[in-house]
Scaffold this active site. Structure first.
Site, PDB file in Angstrom:
ATOM      1  NE  ARG A 118     -34.773 128.330 -38.546  1.00 42.20           N
ATOM      2  CZ  ARG A 118     -33.952 127.293 -38.484  1.00 42.20           C
ATOM      3  NH1 ARG A 118     -32.661 127.455 -38.579  1.00 42.20           N
ATOM      4  NH2 ARG A 118     -34.441 126.085 -38.324  1.00 42.20           N
ATOM      5  CE1 TYR A 136     -30.417 121.847 -30.768  1.00 41.16           C
ATOM      6  CE2 TYR A 136     -31.833 122.849 -32.428  1.00 41.16           C
ATOM      7  CZ  TYR A 136     -30.783 122.947 -31.525  1.00 41.16           C
ATOM      8  OH  TYR A 136     -30.106 124.137 -31.380  1.00 41.16           O
TER       9      TYR A 136
HETATM   10  P1  NAD Z   1     -21.674 123.270 -30.054  1.00 35.97           P
HETATM   11  O1  NAD Z   1     -22.006 121.872 -30.429  1.00 35.97           O
HETATM   12  O2  NAD Z   1     -20.418 123.867 -30.551  1.00 35.97           O
HETATM   13  O3  NAD Z   1     -21.683 123.435 -28.467  1.00 35.97           O
HETATM   14  C1  NAD Z   1     -22.478 122.655 -27.612  1.00 35.97           C
HETATM   15  C2  NAD Z   1     -21.615 122.259 -26.407  1.00 35.97           C
HETATM   16  O4  NAD Z   1     -22.428 121.492 -25.492  1.00 35.97           O
HETATM   17  C3  NAD Z   1     -20.440 121.371 -26.817  1.00 35.97           C
HETATM   18  O5  NAD Z   1     -19.250 121.838 -26.221  1.00 35.97           O
HETATM   19  C4  NAD Z   1     -20.831 119.984 -26.264  1.00 35.97           C
HETATM   20  O6  NAD Z   1     -19.717 119.185 -25.939  1.00 35.97           O
HETATM   21  C5  NAD Z   1     -21.669 120.365 -25.059  1.00 35.97           C
HETATM   22  N1  NAD Z   1     -22.608 119.323 -24.642  1.00 35.97           N
HETATM   23  C6  NAD Z   1     -23.455 118.592 -25.408  1.00 35.97           C
HETATM   24  N2  NAD Z   1     -24.145 117.735 -24.644  1.00 35.97           N
HETATM   25  C7  NAD Z   1     -23.745 117.934 -23.347  1.00 35.97           C
HETATM   26  C8  NAD Z   1     -24.086 117.360 -22.102  1.00 35.97           C
HETATM   27  N3  NAD Z   1     -24.995 116.388 -22.004  1.00 35.97           N
HETATM   28  N4  NAD Z   1     -23.452 117.796 -20.985  1.00 35.97           N
HETATM   29  C9  NAD Z   1     -22.509 118.780 -21.058  1.00 35.97           C
HETATM   30  N5  NAD Z   1     -22.139 119.356 -22.208  1.00 35.97           N
HETATM   31  C10 NAD Z   1     -22.758 118.940 -23.351  1.00 35.97           C
HETATM   32  O7  NAD Z   1     -22.924 124.167 -30.492  1.00 35.97           O
HETATM   33  P2  NAD Z   1     -23.152 125.734 -30.400  1.00 35.97           P
HETATM   34  O8  NAD Z   1     -23.471 126.209 -31.751  1.00 35.97           O
HETATM   35  O9  NAD Z   1     -22.076 126.390 -29.628  1.00 35.97           O
HETATM   36  O10 NAD Z   1     -24.503 125.781 -29.568  1.00 35.97           O
HETATM   37  C11 NAD Z   1     -24.545 126.156 -28.192  1.00 35.97           C
HETATM   38  C12 NAD Z   1     -25.993 126.265 -27.744  1.00 35.97           C
HETATM   39  O11 NAD Z   1     -26.659 127.269 -28.501  1.00 35.97           O
HETATM   40  C13 NAD Z   1     -26.794 124.972 -27.919  1.00 35.97           C
HETATM   41  O12 NAD Z   1     -27.652 124.814 -26.819  1.00 35.97           O
HETATM   42  C14 NAD Z   1     -27.592 125.242 -29.171  1.00 35.97           C
HETATM   43  O13 NAD Z   1     -28.790 124.520 -29.185  1.00 35.97           O
HETATM   44  C15 NAD Z   1     -27.819 126.735 -29.086  1.00 35.97           C
HETATM   45  N6  NAD Z   1     -28.053 127.333 -30.423  1.00 35.97           N
HETATM   46  C16 NAD Z   1     -27.024 127.498 -31.302  1.00 35.97           C
HETATM   47  C17 NAD Z   1     -27.286 128.022 -32.562  1.00 35.97           C
HETATM   48  C18 NAD Z   1     -26.194 128.265 -33.577  1.00 35.97           C
HETATM   49  O14 NAD Z   1     -26.502 128.679 -34.695  1.00 35.97           O
HETATM   50  N7  NAD Z   1     -24.931 128.080 -33.272  1.00 35.97           N
HETATM   51  C19 NAD Z   1     -28.599 128.347 -32.930  1.00 35.97           C
HETATM   52  C20 NAD Z   1     -29.620 128.120 -32.015  1.00 35.97           C
HETATM   53  C21 NAD Z   1     -29.341 127.619 -30.760  1.00 35.97           C
HETATM   54  N1  UDP Z   2     -27.472 123.147 -46.293  1.00 38.86           N
HETATM   55  C1  UDP Z   2     -27.004 123.036 -47.594  1.00 38.86           C
HETATM   56  N2  UDP Z   2     -25.793 122.461 -47.812  1.00 38.86           N
HETATM   57  C2  UDP Z   2     -24.997 122.013 -46.806  1.00 38.86           C
HETATM   58  C3  UDP Z   2     -25.470 122.140 -45.476  1.00 38.86           C
HETATM   59  C4  UDP Z   2     -26.713 122.704 -45.261  1.00 38.86           C
HETATM   60  O1  UDP Z   2     -27.682 123.452 -48.548  1.00 38.86           O
HETATM   61  O2  UDP Z   2     -23.892 121.513 -47.079  1.00 38.86           O
HETATM   62  C5  UDP Z   2     -28.768 123.811 -46.056  1.00 38.86           C
HETATM   63  C6  UDP Z   2     -29.743 123.003 -45.177  1.00 38.86           C
HETATM   64  O3  UDP Z   2     -30.512 122.123 -45.972  1.00 38.86           O
HETATM   65  C7  UDP Z   2     -30.570 124.116 -44.555  1.00 38.86           C
HETATM   66  C8  UDP Z   2     -29.607 125.288 -44.443  1.00 38.86           C
HETATM   67  O4  UDP Z   2     -28.517 124.995 -45.316  1.00 38.86           O
HETATM   68  O5  UDP Z   2     -31.628 124.472 -45.425  1.00 38.86           O
HETATM   69  C9  UDP Z   2     -29.069 125.510 -43.041  1.00 38.86           C
HETATM   70  O6  UDP Z   2     -28.579 124.278 -42.553  1.00 38.86           O
HETATM   71  P1  UDP Z   2     -27.836 124.143 -41.159  1.00 38.86           P
HETATM   72  O7  UDP Z   2     -27.651 122.667 -40.918  1.00 38.86           O
HETATM   73  O8  UDP Z   2     -26.646 125.005 -41.123  1.00 38.86           O
HETATM   74  O9  UDP Z   2     -28.837 124.763 -40.086  1.00 38.86           O
HETATM   75  P2  UDP Z   2     -30.407 124.587 -39.778  1.00 38.86           P
HETATM   76  O10 UDP Z   2     -31.061 123.749 -40.844  1.00 38.86           O
HETATM   77  O11 UDP Z   2     -30.443 123.927 -38.454  1.00 38.86           O
HETATM   78  O12 UDP Z   2     -30.905 125.968 -39.788  1.00 38.86           O
END
Ligand code: NAD
Ligand code: UDP
Ligand code: UDP
Length: 319
Positions: free
Chosen positions: A283, A151
């Site tokens: 973070r 990722y």
């Molecule tokens: P999510 O998993 O709900 O949405 C991702 C979507 O992408 C899903 O609908 C999935 O089916 C689709 N997808 C995955 N692989 C695909 C492919 N090969 N072709 C077409 N569609 C595909 O996650 P989200 O939280 O909505 O995240 C959306 C975007 O934002 C992602 O790129 C993620 O990396 C980024 N992002 C999200 C967060 C967060 O906290 N939610 C933080 C940082 C970055």
């Molecule tokens: N985490 C936790 N319990 C859970 C799920 C996640 O303590 O049931 C912690 C995880 O170890 C991380 C933080 O929560 O330190 C955020 O995790 P998440 O997977 O939501 O996002 P990311 O690590 O990608 O920021």
């Protein structure tokens, strides 16, 4: 291509059936645009878009972004990618392909169309950061060969591609580094901390704290985040990013658990589980750039954002 019939903006949202993508789609439709969602439904679901069935300006296309896509649009939001550690580690090779091949295809599409393209990048490009809070100029501390690397490095390579298409082909790019975002329509089984804790609290199960719970995250409510994404897309050409989008108020996972227990009125106890490998210790975004360039800052506190999120999971509690 000249427009024959109308001048409504046509927007492509990849990953539009996901958590963020479906909220973004709602907001773009509210603004009067036509929206085409392309999604392979790996982690997203049509249920997130069900309320748009029959909407005259909405179209869904089942498509995997690792394959070329030939459509005619005016703007592209590239969100397609599994986002939670459980989901992106399920098929890590496919995760890298989605980030890298997906970026190449969407950049190729933007190049042919001469249109703007926004990349949903992530705070994960900072890895386990030694600079705190994180500023965009920080290059990060990422393990290239660990379980999170598919990722982190995939997203880093996508950023590289965006900037090379910008320099080499003068493409109009926008790169958003999104920090932990939460809200209704998060996938209940994706293991992210906010959804896990709320579901556990609602079911009266133990709240699973990984490690000692002292690691921190800063949580942004989805409405604020979507507002930031649209502001970035619609900002002047010279605002390329990368630009942090997130809520700078920082919480330990223990504090988050306590807030969620209070919000849901739960009697759940905290239980500890091992800390996953390479879990970032802290973070928090520095959002000076977003404030200056986009006049953006989040409005919704964690306490307020947890209410609609908990209400959503209460109404959609998994068995
Ligand atoms: P999510 O998993 O709900 O949405 C991702 C979507 O992408 C899903 O609908 C999935 O089916 C689709 N997808 C995955 N692989 C695909 C492919 N090969 N072709 C077409 N569609 C595909 O996650 P989200 O939280 O909505 O995240 C959306 C975007 O934002 C992602 O790129 C993620 O990396 C980024 N992002 C999200 C967060 C967060 O906290 N939610 C933080 C940082 C970055
Ligand atoms: N985490 C936790 N319990 C859970 C799920 C996640 O303590 O049931 C912690 C995880 O170890 C991380 C933080 O929560 O330190 C955020 O995790 P998440 O997977 O939501 O996002 P990311 O690590 O990608 O920021
Ligand atoms: N591409 C696409 N839709 C388009 C144009 C291009 O999906 O409308 C894909 C195509 O698969 C191509 C990739 O984008 O391989 C990169 O395109 P680019 O023009 O940058 O490179 P090239 O075609 O020279 O490989």
């Amino acid at each position: 291509m000249p427009r024959l019939y109308d001048s409504r903006k046509r927007v492509l949202v990849t990953g539009g059936a996901g958590f963020l993508g479906s909220h973004l789609t709602d907001r773009l439709l509210e603004r009067g645009y036509e929206v085409l969602c392309a999604d392979n439904l790996f982690t997203g679901t049509k249920r997130n878009l069900e309320h748009l069935h029959g909407h005259p300006r909405f179209e869904f296309l089942r498509h995997d972004v690792t394959f070329p896509l030939y459509v005619e649009v005016d703007e592209i939001y590239n969100l397609a990618c599994p986002a939670s550690p459980i989901h992106y580690q399920h098929d890590p090779v496919q995760t890298t392909k989605t980030s890298v091949h997906g970026a190449i295809n969407m950049l190729g599409l933007a190049k042919r169309l001469g249109c703007r393209i926004l990349q949903a990048s992530t705070s994960e490009v900072y890895g386990d950061p030694s600079v705190h809070p994180q500023i965009e100029a920080y290059w990060g501390n990422v393990n290239p060969i660990g379980p999170r690397s598919c990722y982190d490095e995939g997203k880093r390579c996508a950023e590289t591609l965006f900037f090379d298409y910008h320099r080499q082909h003068s493409l109009n790019i926008k790169v958003a580094r999104i920090f932990n975002t939460y809200g209704p329509r998060m996938h209940p089984a994706d293991g992210r901390v906010v959804s896990n804790f709320i579901i556990q609290a609602l079911k009266g199960e133990g709240i699973t704290i990984y490690g000692d719970g002292s690691q921190t995250r800063s949580f942004c409510y989805v409405d604020d985040l979507v507002d930031g994404l649209i502001r970035l897309m619609e900002s002047p050409d010279d605002v390329t990013g990368p630009i942090n989008l997130g809520n700078p108020v920082e919480f330990t996972m223990k504090q988050l658990a306590e807030l969620i227990i209070a919000e849901t009125g739960s009697s759940s106890a905290l239980v500890t589980r091992p800390l996953p490998q390479d879990d970032p210790k802290q973070r928090k975004p520095d959002i000076t750039l977003a404030a200056t360039k986009l006049n953006w800052s989040p409005k919704v506190s964690l306490k307020d954002g947890l209410k609609p999120t908990a209400a959503y999971f209460r109404a959609n509690l998994p068995a």
